[in-house]
Design a protein around this motif. Structure first.
Motif, PDB file in Angstrom:
ATOM      1  N   LEU A  21       0.824  -1.206   0.000  1.00 32.93           N
ATOM      2  CA  LEU A  21       0.000   0.000   0.000  1.00 32.93           C
ATOM      3  C   LEU A  21       0.857   1.255   0.000  1.00 32.93           C
ATOM      4  N   ASP A  22       1.934   1.248   0.802  1.00 35.18           N
ATOM      5  CA  ASP A  22       2.855   2.384   0.813  1.00 35.18           C
ATOM      6  C   ASP A  22       3.471   2.595  -0.566  1.00 35.18           C
ATOM      7  N   ASN A  23       3.738   1.513  -1.252  1.00 27.53           N
ATOM      8  CA  ASN A  23       4.331   1.589  -2.584  1.00 27.53           C
ATOM      9  C   ASN A  23       3.362   2.218  -3.578  1.00 27.53           C
ATOM     10  N   LEU A  24       2.089   1.864  -3.479  1.00 29.97           N
ATOM     11  CA  LEU A  24       1.071   2.472  -4.342  1.00 29.97           C
ATOM     12  C   LEU A  24       0.949   3.968  -4.075  1.00 29.97           C
ATOM     13  N   VAL A  25       1.001   4.340  -2.797  1.00 27.59           N
ATOM     14  CA  VAL A  25       0.933   5.762  -2.431  1.00 27.59           C
ATOM     15  C   VAL A  25       2.138   6.512  -2.994  1.00 27.59           C
ATOM     16  N   LEU A  26       3.320   5.899  -2.930  1.00 26.58           N
ATOM     17  CA  LEU A  26       4.519   6.504  -3.510  1.00 26.58           C
ATOM     18  C   LEU A  26       4.300   6.825  -4.980  1.00 26.58           C
ATOM     19  N   LYS A  27       3.766   5.873  -5.735  1.00 23.28           N
ATOM     20  CA  LYS A  27       3.521   6.097  -7.175  1.00 23.28           C
ATOM     21  C   LYS A  27       2.501   7.198  -7.389  1.00 23.28           C
ATOM     22  N   LEU A  28       1.492   7.252  -6.531  1.00 24.37           N
ATOM     23  CA  LEU A  28       0.465   8.276  -6.651  1.00 24.37           C
ATOM     24  C   LEU A  28       1.042   9.672  -6.403  1.00 24.37           C
ATOM     25  N   ILE A  29       1.806   9.824  -5.322  1.00 30.46           N
ATOM     26  CA  ILE A  29       2.327  11.162  -5.039  1.00 30.46           C
ATOM     27  C   ILE A  29       3.397  11.559  -6.067  1.00 30.46           C
TER      28      ILE A  29
END
Length: 312
Positions: free
Chosen positions: A298-306
């Motif tokens: 989930l943190d990795n997905l957030v990284l891509k989003l930001i």
């Protein structure tokens, strides 16, 4: 056989309430020869007075430096500057935790298993506790993905007060402290980034310190549930508190250490920075396959989003 000499670098600021417990746990470390260098960051309580009692009783073992208020990052880097490179190992320490007696000897034994001619750093999980040292939970958990530069560029997995460095790591970081500390997220994150790029990080999943959680913590682990955690993260993001901190630190790191990085590392960090200025379609393409990663999915997905939002 001589015991390994370990220098503990402790930064204090208005820590009188818990400093005695911390100091007693440092002095009780087993199988190592401990030297403690303390920098007080401009305390206004009884911290310095309490520490002066320890220096009086152990003048050859404890040194206290009274300094101006630099803040946590500046204070720890100043501690590194003030510490002579004459020890076998170097450890960071907070003012309000309690160390297990074999914290340092366990770290030393693990560091001695690796080659000593490269930067090495040990870090561990912590046993999070409340103000009265009652157990909460263990944090952080053992990282499932490699502790490499590609993780350290976008996430810190190493808690500063668990860190122990070999002389190579200490001396190299000490001689290349960034001139502008506003570009550094935290001192421990910067050191994790350096050692993961040029050496080896050893993570111990056995908690070796009692990591006290209270309202005066500068930064700390999270004993809250994931819903609260993500609510707090979202609030910080909306308020702009964390915007651009990763890219600023990455730019500073590349500026300072470009010549030491491999050609591939240079290229990857440069692309990470360059694609921030690309069109949103190119940013999406880059984010979907970037080599940088966080440990949790989930943190990795957030990284891509930001990254796509140009807020990284």
């Amino acid at each position: 056989m001589n015991k390994p000499k370990v220098c503990i670098m402790l930064s204090t600021f208005n820590g009188a309430k818990y400093i005695d417990e911390q100091m007693e746990s440092l002095l009780a470390q087993s199988k190592v020869d401990v030297q403690i260098i303390i920098r007080d960051d401009g305390s206004s309580d009884e911290t310095v007075q309490k520490l002066s009692e320890y220096t009086k009783s152990r003048p050859d073992q404890i040194r206290v430096i009274e300094g101006k208020n630099f803040g946590v990052i500046g204070s720890f880097f100043e501690l590194m500057r003030q510490t002579e490179p004459v020890y076998d190992f170097y450890a960071f320490c907070d003012q309000d935790d309690v160390w297990k007696p074999d914290k340092l000897s366990r770290a030393v034994s693990k560091l001695e298993l690796s080659q000593s001619n490269v930067p090495l750093m040990y870090c561990s999980s912590t046993q999070m506790v409340d103000q009265d040292l009652n157990n909460l939970n263990v944090w952080p958990i053992f990282p499932p993905k490699p502790l490499s530069m590609y993780n350290a560029m976008v996430e810190n997995c190493c808690v500063g007060c668990t860190m122990v460095m070999n002389p190579v790591a200490f001396q190299q970081v000490r001689s290349n402290i960034p001139s502008d500390l506003t570009q550094v997220i935290m001192h421990d994150w910067w050191i994790y980034l350096y050692v993961s790029a040029f050496g080896e990080v050893i993570f111990d999943e056995e908690p070796m310190i009692l990591y006290r959680q209270h309202q005066n913590n500068v930064l700390g682990g999270s004993s809250e549930g994931w819903i609260v955690k993500w609510k707090n993260r979202s609030s910080r993001f909306v308020n702009g508190e964390n915007h651009f901190i990763l890219s600023k630190q990455a730019k500073m790191f590349l500026q300072l250490h470009k010549d030491q990085l491999s050609a591939q590392q240079q290229k990857d960090v440069q692309r990470f920075l360059n694609h921030m200025g690309s069109s949103w379609i190119k940013r999406i393409r880059y984010a979907s396959k970037m080599p940088f990663y966080r440990q949790a999915s989930l943190d990795n997905l957030v990284l891509k989003l930001i990254y796509v939002l140009k807020k990284v």
